[in-house]
Motif scaffolding. Structure first.
Motif, PDB file in Angstrom:
ATOM      1  N   ASP A  61       0.643  -1.095  -0.045  1.00  0.00           N
ATOM      2  CA  ASP A  61      -0.128  -0.016   0.071  1.00  0.00           C
ATOM      3  C   ASP A  61       0.864   1.226   0.185  1.00  0.00           C
ATOM      4  OD1 ASP A  61      -2.429  -1.354  -0.009  1.00  0.00           O
ATOM      5  OD2 ASP A  61      -2.357  -1.648   2.311  1.00  0.00           O
ATOM      6  N   ASN A  62       2.050   1.128   0.411  1.00  0.00           N
ATOM      7  CA  ASN A  62       2.845   2.155   0.423  1.00  0.00           C
ATOM      8  C   ASN A  62       2.969   3.094  -0.811  1.00  0.00           C
ATOM      9  OD1 ASN A  62       4.783   4.321   0.977  1.00  0.00           O
ATOM     10  ND2 ASN A  62       6.252   3.022   1.962  1.00  0.00           N
ATOM     11  N   ASP A  63       2.788   4.171  -0.981  1.00  0.00           N
ATOM     12  CA  ASP A  63       3.075   4.997  -2.063  1.00  0.00           C
ATOM     13  C   ASP A  63       4.112   5.843  -2.331  1.00  0.00           C
ATOM     14  OD1 ASP A  63       0.816   4.033  -3.148  1.00  0.00           O
ATOM     15  OD2 ASP A  63      -0.542   5.860  -2.929  1.00  0.00           O
ATOM     16  N   LEU A  69       9.996   2.045  -6.169  1.00  0.00           N
ATOM     17  CA  LEU A  69      10.890   1.914  -6.985  1.00  0.00           C
ATOM     18  C   LEU A  69      12.129   0.893  -6.625  1.00  0.00           C
ATOM     19  CD1 LEU A  69      11.245   5.550  -8.498  1.00  0.00           C
ATOM     20  CD2 LEU A  69      10.072   3.454  -9.524  1.00  0.00           C
ATOM     21  N   THR A  70      12.250   0.905  -4.947  1.00  0.00           N
ATOM     22  CA  THR A  70      13.203  -0.003  -4.694  1.00  0.00           C
ATOM     23  C   THR A  70      12.569  -1.298  -4.553  1.00  0.00           C
ATOM     24  OG1 THR A  70      14.240   1.552  -2.867  1.00  0.00           O
ATOM     25  CG2 THR A  70      14.301  -0.771  -2.333  1.00  0.00           C
ATOM     26  N   THR A  79      19.254   7.649  -7.044  1.00  0.00           N
ATOM     27  CA  THR A  79      19.250   7.723  -8.642  1.00  0.00           C
ATOM     28  C   THR A  79      18.603   6.527  -9.212  1.00  0.00           C
ATOM     29  OG1 THR A  79      21.384   8.596  -7.911  1.00  0.00           O
ATOM     30  CG2 THR A  79      21.080   7.838 -10.164  1.00  0.00           C
ATOM     31  N   LEU A  80      17.634   6.950  -9.992  1.00  0.00           N
ATOM     32  CA  LEU A  80      17.030   6.024 -10.788  1.00  0.00           C
ATOM     33  C   LEU A  80      18.091   5.289 -11.929  1.00  0.00           C
ATOM     34  CD1 LEU A  80      13.948   8.233 -11.938  1.00  0.00           C
ATOM     35  CD2 LEU A  80      14.137   6.436 -10.140  1.00  0.00           C
ATOM     36  N   THR A 217      10.280  -4.823 -18.976  1.00  0.00           N
ATOM     37  CA  THR A 217       9.195  -5.826 -19.073  1.00  0.00           C
ATOM     38  C   THR A 217       8.622  -6.301 -17.837  1.00  0.00           C
ATOM     39  OG1 THR A 217      10.781  -7.581 -19.473  1.00  0.00           O
ATOM     40  CG2 THR A 217      10.156  -6.345 -21.263  1.00  0.00           C
ATOM     41  N   GLN A 218       9.352  -6.482 -16.654  1.00  0.00           N
ATOM     42  CA  GLN A 218       8.867  -6.842 -15.364  1.00  0.00           C
ATOM     43  C   GLN A 218       7.846  -5.955 -14.925  1.00  0.00           C
ATOM     44  OE1 GLN A 218      11.452  -8.742 -12.194  1.00  0.00           O
ATOM     45  NE2 GLN A 218      11.485  -6.632 -11.555  1.00  0.00           N
ATOM     46  N   ALA A 219       8.329  -4.553 -15.031  1.00  0.00           N
ATOM     47  CA  ALA A 219       7.422  -3.400 -14.496  1.00  0.00           C
ATOM     48  C   ALA A 219       6.002  -3.429 -15.120  1.00  0.00           C
ATOM     49  CB  ALA A 219       8.211  -2.038 -14.594  1.00  0.00           C
TER      50      ALA A 219
END
Length: 358
Positions: A61-63, A69-70, A79-80, A217-219
């Motif tokens: 639920d954490n936004d 992203l982690t 850093t992305l 693709t995983q995302a």
């Protein structure tokens, strides 16, 4: 070159040699980008999370962007990674070029556009561009509501577009391209198809997934924008077969193209339509303009003129209507959309227009 023989280098080997030349030890998408969490388009990330939760593939639920992203393995500290930036940052990593051409050749274009941005935003732009360019027909199922049907299934278009972005060779610097021609629509992805496998093997469901960009693709899998079982081409095949749409998968030296052939006649059944349409073109300004236009009165409004044309020939095509009335096919379609009493029924050679009494 092997011994005294020239052979074609496998695409995966070529990519590996390019990375070796550039001293790249990790895949491009796994490298740190120049963007941080502060650069993320929060509305795109929120929309992504909403979809992923709705389909049940993300349960947390954490936004908080860092936490999200982690968990998606798209960030290193603050850093992305390149994959994260490609998905969620409005930047120049992704480029989309779209154009409409006046014929079936790349000679004269009537519209050309270029955009950069996140994968999700550009994919939506590409799909909408095709939706706006396609022809639509109206069917009635007995209720008051009209059913609008595109000449190419929208889900097949979206599948081709999202696959073009998800599987492309991003570090090549080339754009995903959408090209709308008079007779077909192409969606091009830079990055060659695996050399020893045919697209048809994937379309038949006989191959396991080969992912060039695993993190991306995983995302896309989590939000159900893409599956991970090599089902993309099979889905396109199934949707087009069900709709009677001809399609083609083209392997090219440095890219891969999905071609959707547009319908060339009423009814939108493929068999025989292309040949019939060519014959229709020859008579559109001959028989119709001479015989049918003789029944029209200059004082008639366009809707009345269309009804007279249909009464004279229940198989008259939109192209013939446009030629006889001296307006564009798009104008003809707009007129037909405003005439609920007129509908096209059937398909292929048996299709015809009907005018109800109401």
């Amino acid at each position: 070159r092997v011994a005294d023989e020239d052979t074609i280098m496998d695409q995966d080997l070529y990519d590996a040699l390019i990375r070796q030349r550039d001293n790249v030890n990790r895949a491009w998408e796994s490298q740190r980008s120049k963007y941080t969490v502060a650069d993320i388009d929060k509305s795109v990330l929120k929309s992504y999370l909403d979809r992923a939760r709705q389909v049940g593939r993300i349960s947390f639920d954490n936004d908080d962007p860092v936490d999200v992203l982690t968990k998606l393995e798209l960030i290193d500290g603050d850093t992305l990674l390149n994959a994260g930036a490609a998905l969620f940052v409005d930047c120049g990593i992704n480029e989309l070029q779209m154009a409409k051409f006046a014929s079936d050749e790349r000679l004269t274009f009537t519209d050309i556009r270029r955009f950069t941005g996140s994968i999700f935003v550009l994919a939506d732009k590409a799909v909408q561009y095709v939706i706006d360019a396609m022809d639509w027909r109206v069917e009635f199922d007995g209720s008051l509501a009209r059913k609008e049907i595109p000449e190419i299934p929208i889900d097949a278009i979206r599948e081709a577009v999202i696959n073009a972005f998800g599987h492309r060779l991003i570090e090549s610097g080339q754009s995903v391209e959408v090209a709308v021609y008079r007779g077909f629509i192409e969606i091009y992805s830079p990055g060659a198809f695996p050399e020893k496998i045919s697209p048809e093997e994937f379309a038949e469901g006989n191959q396991k997934a080969i992912r060039r960009n695993k993190l991306i693709t995983q995302a896309l899998y989590y939000s159900k924008d893409m599956e991970t079982f090599a089902s993309g081409l099979k889905k396109i095949k199934t949707l087009c077969d069900e709709a009677g749409v001809k399609y083609e998968f083209q392997k090219e030296a440095y890219g891969f193209t999905v071609v959707f052939y547009r319908h060339c006649g009423e009814g939108w059944g493929w068999s025989g339509v292309q040949e019939d349409s060519q014959k229709d073109d020859q008579t559109a300004r001959g028989t119709l303009s001479g015989t049918l236009s003789g029944t029209l009165s200059p004082s008639d409004d366009p809707r009345t003129q269309l009804k007279k044309l249909i009464t004279q020939n229940k198989k008259v095509t939109r192209k013939q209507m446009a030629a006889t009335l001296g307006i564009s096919e798009r104008s003809v379609q707009r007129l037909l959309n405003s005439m609920p009493e007129v509908r096209f029924t059937g398909g292929g050679r048996s299709g015809h227009w009907e005018i109800s009494d109401s």
